[in-house]
Design an enzyme around this catalytic site. Structure first.
Site, PDB file in Angstrom:
ATOM      1  N   ASP A  13       0.806  -1.225   0.000  1.00 53.13           N
ATOM      2  CA  ASP A  13       0.000   0.000   0.000  1.00 53.13           C
ATOM      3  C   ASP A  13       0.836   1.271   0.000  1.00 53.13           C
ATOM      4  O   ASP A  13       0.426   2.311   0.521  1.00 53.13           O
ATOM      5  CB  ASP A  13      -0.972   0.023   1.204  1.00 53.13           C
ATOM      6  CG  ASP A  13      -1.887  -1.192   1.192  1.00 53.13           C
ATOM      7  OD1 ASP A  13      -2.267  -1.638   0.106  1.00 53.13           O
ATOM      8  OD2 ASP A  13      -2.216  -1.684   2.298  1.00 53.13           O
ATOM      9  N   LYS A  16       1.936   2.089  -5.066  1.00 51.82           N
ATOM     10  CA  LYS A  16       2.488   1.502  -6.308  1.00 51.82           C
ATOM     11  C   LYS A  16       1.558   1.766  -7.493  1.00 51.82           C
ATOM     12  O   LYS A  16       2.013   1.994  -8.606  1.00 51.82           O
ATOM     13  CB  LYS A  16       2.689  -0.020  -6.142  1.00 51.82           C
ATOM     14  CG  LYS A  16       3.656  -0.394  -5.046  1.00 51.82           C
ATOM     15  CD  LYS A  16       3.701  -1.880  -4.822  1.00 51.82           C
ATOM     16  CE  LYS A  16       2.425  -2.485  -4.295  1.00 51.82           C
ATOM     17  NZ  LYS A  16       2.032  -2.075  -2.944  1.00 51.82           N
ATOM     18  N   GLY A  40      -4.545  -4.291  -3.843  1.00 55.85           N
ATOM     19  CA  GLY A  40      -5.520  -3.247  -4.145  1.00 55.85           C
ATOM     20  C   GLY A  40      -4.734  -2.013  -4.515  1.00 55.85           C
ATOM     21  O   GLY A  40      -4.082  -1.416  -3.663  1.00 55.85           O
ATOM     22  N   HIS A  41      -4.723  -1.674  -5.796  1.00 53.89           N
ATOM     23  CA  HIS A  41      -3.920  -0.546  -6.285  1.00 53.89           C
ATOM     24  C   HIS A  41      -4.860   0.569  -6.738  1.00 53.89           C
ATOM     25  O   HIS A  41      -5.730   0.352  -7.576  1.00 53.89           O
ATOM     26  CB  HIS A  41      -3.012  -1.004  -7.434  1.00 53.89           C
ATOM     27  CG  HIS A  41      -1.989  -2.021  -7.006  1.00 53.89           C
ATOM     28  ND1 HIS A  41      -1.054  -2.558  -7.846  1.00 53.89           N
ATOM     29  CD2 HIS A  41      -1.753  -2.571  -5.786  1.00 53.89           C
ATOM     30  CE1 HIS A  41      -0.298  -3.404  -7.164  1.00 53.89           C
ATOM     31  NE2 HIS A  41      -0.704  -3.437  -5.914  1.00 53.89           N
ATOM     32  N   GLN A 223       1.959  -6.041  -3.212  1.00 51.56           N
ATOM     33  CA  GLN A 223       2.438  -6.167  -1.823  1.00 51.56           C
ATOM     34  C   GLN A 223       3.750  -5.382  -1.657  1.00 51.56           C
ATOM     35  O   GLN A 223       3.905  -4.381  -2.324  1.00 51.56           O
ATOM     36  CB  GLN A 223       2.614  -7.648  -1.437  1.00 51.56           C
ATOM     37  CG  GLN A 223       1.298  -8.416  -1.258  1.00 51.56           C
ATOM     38  CD  GLN A 223       0.656  -8.856  -2.557  1.00 51.56           C
ATOM     39  OE1 GLN A 223       1.295  -9.473  -3.382  1.00 51.56           O
ATOM     40  NE2 GLN A 223      -0.612  -8.546  -2.756  1.00 51.56           N
TER      41      GLN A 223
HETATM   42  P1  GDP Z   1      -0.720   0.347  -3.530  1.00 52.99           P
HETATM   43  O1  GDP Z   1      -1.319  -0.931  -3.064  1.00 52.99           O
HETATM   44  O2  GDP Z   1       0.740   0.415  -3.270  1.00 52.99           O
HETATM   45  O3  GDP Z   1      -1.052   0.680  -4.961  1.00 52.99           O
HETATM   46  O4  GDP Z   1      -1.397   1.498  -2.636  1.00 52.99           O
HETATM   47  P2  GDP Z   1      -2.953   1.640  -2.294  1.00 52.99           P
HETATM   48  O5  GDP Z   1      -3.657   2.156  -3.495  1.00 52.99           O
HETATM   49  O6  GDP Z   1      -3.483   0.418  -1.653  1.00 52.99           O
HETATM   50  O7  GDP Z   1      -2.884   2.717  -1.147  1.00 52.99           O
HETATM   51  C1  GDP Z   1      -2.333   3.979  -1.333  1.00 52.99           C
HETATM   52  C2  GDP Z   1      -3.434   5.023  -1.051  1.00 52.99           C
HETATM   53  O8  GDP Z   1      -2.854   6.294  -0.943  1.00 52.99           O
HETATM   54  C3  GDP Z   1      -4.454   5.133  -2.175  1.00 52.99           C
HETATM   55  O9  GDP Z   1      -5.702   5.474  -1.635  1.00 52.99           O
HETATM   56  C4  GDP Z   1      -3.903   6.259  -3.026  1.00 52.99           C
HETATM   57  O10 GDP Z   1      -4.910   6.942  -3.774  1.00 52.99           O
HETATM   58  C5  GDP Z   1      -3.333   7.167  -1.968  1.00 52.99           C
HETATM   59  N1  GDP Z   1      -2.166   7.951  -2.364  1.00 52.99           N
HETATM   60  C6  GDP Z   1      -1.143   7.627  -3.213  1.00 52.99           C
HETATM   61  N2  GDP Z   1      -0.205   8.596  -3.210  1.00 52.99           N
HETATM   62  C7  GDP Z   1      -0.628   9.543  -2.360  1.00 52.99           C
HETATM   63  C8  GDP Z   1      -0.057  10.775  -1.886  1.00 52.99           C
HETATM   64  O11 GDP Z   1       1.039  11.179  -2.265  1.00 52.99           O
HETATM   65  N3  GDP Z   1      -0.787  11.473  -0.970  1.00 52.99           N
HETATM   66  C9  GDP Z   1      -1.993  11.040  -0.503  1.00 52.99           C
HETATM   67  N4  GDP Z   1      -2.622  11.792   0.403  1.00 52.99           N
HETATM   68  N5  GDP Z   1      -2.551   9.894  -0.921  1.00 52.99           N
HETATM   69  C10 GDP Z   1      -1.869   9.150  -1.818  1.00 52.99           C
HETATM   70  P1  IMO Z   2      -0.948  -4.180  -2.236  1.00 57.02           P
HETATM   71  O1  IMO Z   2      -0.500  -4.737  -3.554  1.00 57.02           O
HETATM   72  C1  IMO Z   2      -0.946  -4.581   2.113  1.00 57.02           C
HETATM   73  C2  IMO Z   2      -0.995  -8.662   3.706  1.00 57.02           C
HETATM   74  C3  IMO Z   2      -2.226  -9.111   4.465  1.00 57.02           C
HETATM   75  C4  IMO Z   2      -1.587 -10.079   5.440  1.00 57.02           C
HETATM   76  C5  IMO Z   2      -0.493 -10.745   4.609  1.00 57.02           C
HETATM   77  C6  IMO Z   2      -0.892 -12.091   4.010  1.00 57.02           C
HETATM   78  O2  IMO Z   2      -2.221  -3.444  -2.297  1.00 57.02           O
HETATM   79  O3  IMO Z   2       0.161  -3.416  -1.579  1.00 57.02           O
HETATM   80  P2  IMO Z   2      -2.475 -12.778   1.988  1.00 57.02           P
HETATM   81  O4  IMO Z   2      -3.934 -12.543   1.750  1.00 57.02           O
HETATM   82  O5  IMO Z   2      -1.599 -12.211   0.925  1.00 57.02           O
HETATM   83  O6  IMO Z   2      -2.153 -14.209   2.274  1.00 57.02           O
HETATM   84  O7  IMO Z   2      -2.150 -11.969   3.350  1.00 57.02           O
HETATM   85  O8  IMO Z   2      -0.200  -9.826   3.565  1.00 57.02           O
HETATM   86  N1  IMO Z   2      -1.257  -8.150   2.346  1.00 57.02           N
HETATM   87  C7  IMO Z   2      -1.194  -6.844   2.009  1.00 57.02           C
HETATM   88  N2  IMO Z   2      -0.985  -5.753   2.772  1.00 57.02           N
HETATM   89  N3  IMO Z   2      -1.092  -4.456   0.779  1.00 57.02           N
HETATM   90  C8  IMO Z   2      -1.281  -5.547  -0.004  1.00 57.02           C
HETATM   91  O9  IMO Z   2      -1.267  -5.489  -1.356  1.00 57.02           O
HETATM   92  C9  IMO Z   2      -1.380  -6.819   0.617  1.00 57.02           C
HETATM   93  N4  IMO Z   2      -1.583  -8.078   0.159  1.00 57.02           N
HETATM   94  C10 IMO Z   2      -1.482  -8.871   1.232  1.00 57.02           C
HETATM   95  O10 IMO Z   2      -2.854  -8.047   5.113  1.00 57.02           O
HETATM   96  O11 IMO Z   2      -0.945  -9.362   6.470  1.00 57.02           O
HETATM   97 MG    MG Z   3      -2.886  -1.597  -1.826  1.00 56.60          MG
END
Ligand code: GDP
Ligand code: IMO
Ligand code: MG
Length: 447
Positions: A13, A16, A40-41, A223
């Site tokens: 999270d 990416k 979840g991206h 991840q």
């Molecule tokens: P990922 O799994 O690495 O793609 O990240 P996620 O999408 O799960 O979580 C990142 C969250 O932060 C998302 O809701 C993005 O829209 C948000 N986000 C990304 N970059 C920024 C930033 O620079 N500032 C803020 N406030 N939010 C951001």
């Molecule tokens: P993105 O790509 C954050 C965590 C779960 C748990 C561990 C194992 O959005 O960054 P799993 O279901 O993979 O067997 O769970 O990994 N986890 C993540 N945490 N971002 C993710 O993906 C994750 N995918 C799995 O919360 O701790």
């Molecule tokens: Mg994510």
């Protein structure tokens, strides 16, 4: 031509999705190489939010091929829902290709994931419950169903009859759950197969063709480094290899074809699920970061645990991934703070250490040693150049870059595609190894 890997440098999270989308404008192909719908991206463009689980974050560019590689695990039900959702938003998915040899998540994988977590009680991992671990376990046990099996109805019937009867023993005897009806599951998955068939190809061949034609390929990690099965905080990890090395195995591309690795890191740290997290903040400050950063999981909606930036794991991620530069996200979340802490080292059993310990039990005993920096207490969300940043924010970035010995090439100050400062070209800028051949640390944000 440049082939670039984007990886998460923390516990997932990191943003990416945003960074991959941003870099996709100069990519011809974007490939996911591991993980499944546990990811979840999020991408935000002109106020519209896209949440992707399996489809690569390059999908918004109609001329960029998007590939789901062989190292991923595919839940067809969720993938089809994702395709439908994009169609509703008028986003074309005709340029999406799915590997024939990726493994498929079945209903018994989800059931076993959830039931085994419950059985583990206080030893649970806190998985996403999406069946990821059991799908990879079957792959290793050599009883997995692959996408190419889905494409062969007679073969699939035969294979699933046997596998579901085998899994039913586990469901009934070990977990006290009702058995699955093989006929029902087979029909359901044959339906999914027809829907996905136009997208299914030998993706390794496609990527190899693209390399020969000197196209730009972006490998999108899911991840993060600390969730890596081999290099993360085992057993509190996922079941795949999110690190840069995983991109080669998970797509069928040789390491000599990779030009660059970009790590994505938040300006602080978050973690979802169980497992040690030395810089975690439990009180008001943790809540503040969670609120300002909207730290709720994209996939499960779970509240993310929040804490200060940890440069020990940062340096570890630089090393394990051979990172060339870093994209630092969510700097804006720190805007209000009077002072900011950065973990520079750990105290483990009375000794100071600057290294990430291989044992998770030892990691759980690490106490962070902090350096305190002044906050800037003004909004940075509208800054588009380094010069526009308050001096304290610039100092914070310099401090992190020096501590991790990696240049920060991108700074993100909001979820939107345009809320970004490109400090230096992350793809064509100098490689990290070439920045300081005499072994002196990389200074500042690149210079
Ligand atoms: P990922 O799994 O690495 O793609 O990240 P996620 O999408 O799960 O979580 C990142 C969250 O932060 C998302 O809701 C993005 O829209 C948000 N986000 C990304 N970059 C920024 C930033 O620079 N500032 C803020 N406030 N939010 C951001
Ligand atoms: P993105 O790509 C954050 C965590 C779960 C748990 C561990 C194992 O959005 O960054 P799993 O279901 O993979 O067997 O769970 O990994 N986890 C993540 N945490 N971002 C993710 O993906 C994750 N995918 C799995 O919360 O701790
Ligand atoms: Mg994510």
């Amino acid at each position: 031509m440049a082939n670039v890997i984007v990886i998460g440098a923390q516990w997932g999270d990191e943003g990416k999705g945003k960074i991959t989308d941003l870099l996709s404008r100069s990519a011809d192909v974007v490939v996911r190489y591991q993980g499944g719908v546990n990811a979840g991206h999020t991408i935000v463009v002109k106020g519209q939010t896209f949440k992707l689980h399996l489809i690569p974050s390059g999908i918004l560019y109609p001329n960029t091929d998007c590939i789901i590689g062989c190292g991923t695990v595919i839940d067809p039900q969720i993938l089809i829902a994702e395709l439908d959702q994009l169609k509703e938003l008028n986003i074309s998915t005709d340029h999406l290709l799915i590997s024939e040899t990726a493994h498929v998540t079945m209903p018994y994988h989800r059931l076993i994931d959830q039931a085994s977590e419950e059985r583990r009680g206080s030893h649970k991992i806190g998985t996403t419950g999406r069946g990821i671990g059991p799908t990879y376990a079957d792959k290793s046990e050599r009883i997995g169903i692959r996408v190419l099996d889905l494409m062969d109805p007679d073969g699939l019937r035969e294979q699933l009859e046997w596998t579901i009867n085998y899994k039913n023993v586990i469901l009934e005897k070990l977990y006290n759950l009702p058995p699955l009806d093989p006929g029902e599951v087979i029909e359901q998955y044959l339906g999914y197969a027809e829907r996905l068939r136009p997208h299914v190809v030998d993706t390794s061949l496609k990527i190899s063709d693209a390399i020969v034609r000197r196209r730009n390929i972006l490998f999108e990690g899911a991840q993060g480094t600390l969730l890596d099965l081999d290099h993360g905080t085992y057993p509190y990890v996922t079941s795949s290899n999110p690190v840069a090395g995983g991109a080669c195995v998970g797509t069928g591309v040789g390491p000599t074809m990779i030009d660059r690795v970009i790590g994505v890191s938040k300006a602080y740290t978050t973690r979802v699920g169980e497992g040690p997290f030395p810089t975690e903040l439990h009180g008001e400050l943790g809540e503040l970061l969670c609120d300002r950063g909207a730290e709720f999981g994209t996939t499960t909606g779970r509240k993310r645990r929040c804490g200060w930036f940890d440069a020990v794991i940062g340096r570890y991620a630089v090393r394990i991934n051979g990172m060339d530069c870093m994209a630092l996200t969510k700097l804006d979340v720190l805007d209000e703070l009077e002072s900011i802490q950065v973990c520079v080292a750990y105290e483990i059993d009375g000794d100071r250490s600057e290294h990430f310990p291989t044992s998770s039990r030892k990691f759980a005993r690490c106490r962070p040693i902090y350096k305190t920096l002044p906050g800037w207490q003004v909004s940075t969300t509208d800054c588009r150049t380094l010069e526009e940043l308050p001096q304290q924010a610039l100092d914070y970035l310099k401090f992190l870059a020096e501590l991790m010995e990696v240049p920060i090439a991108i700074v993100s100050l909001g979820a939107s595609r345009d809320q970004t400062i490109i400090v230096e070209d992350p793809i064509h800028g100098p490689k990290r190894a070439l920045l300081h051949p005499d072994g002196t640390p990389a200074t500042l944000l690149s210079a």
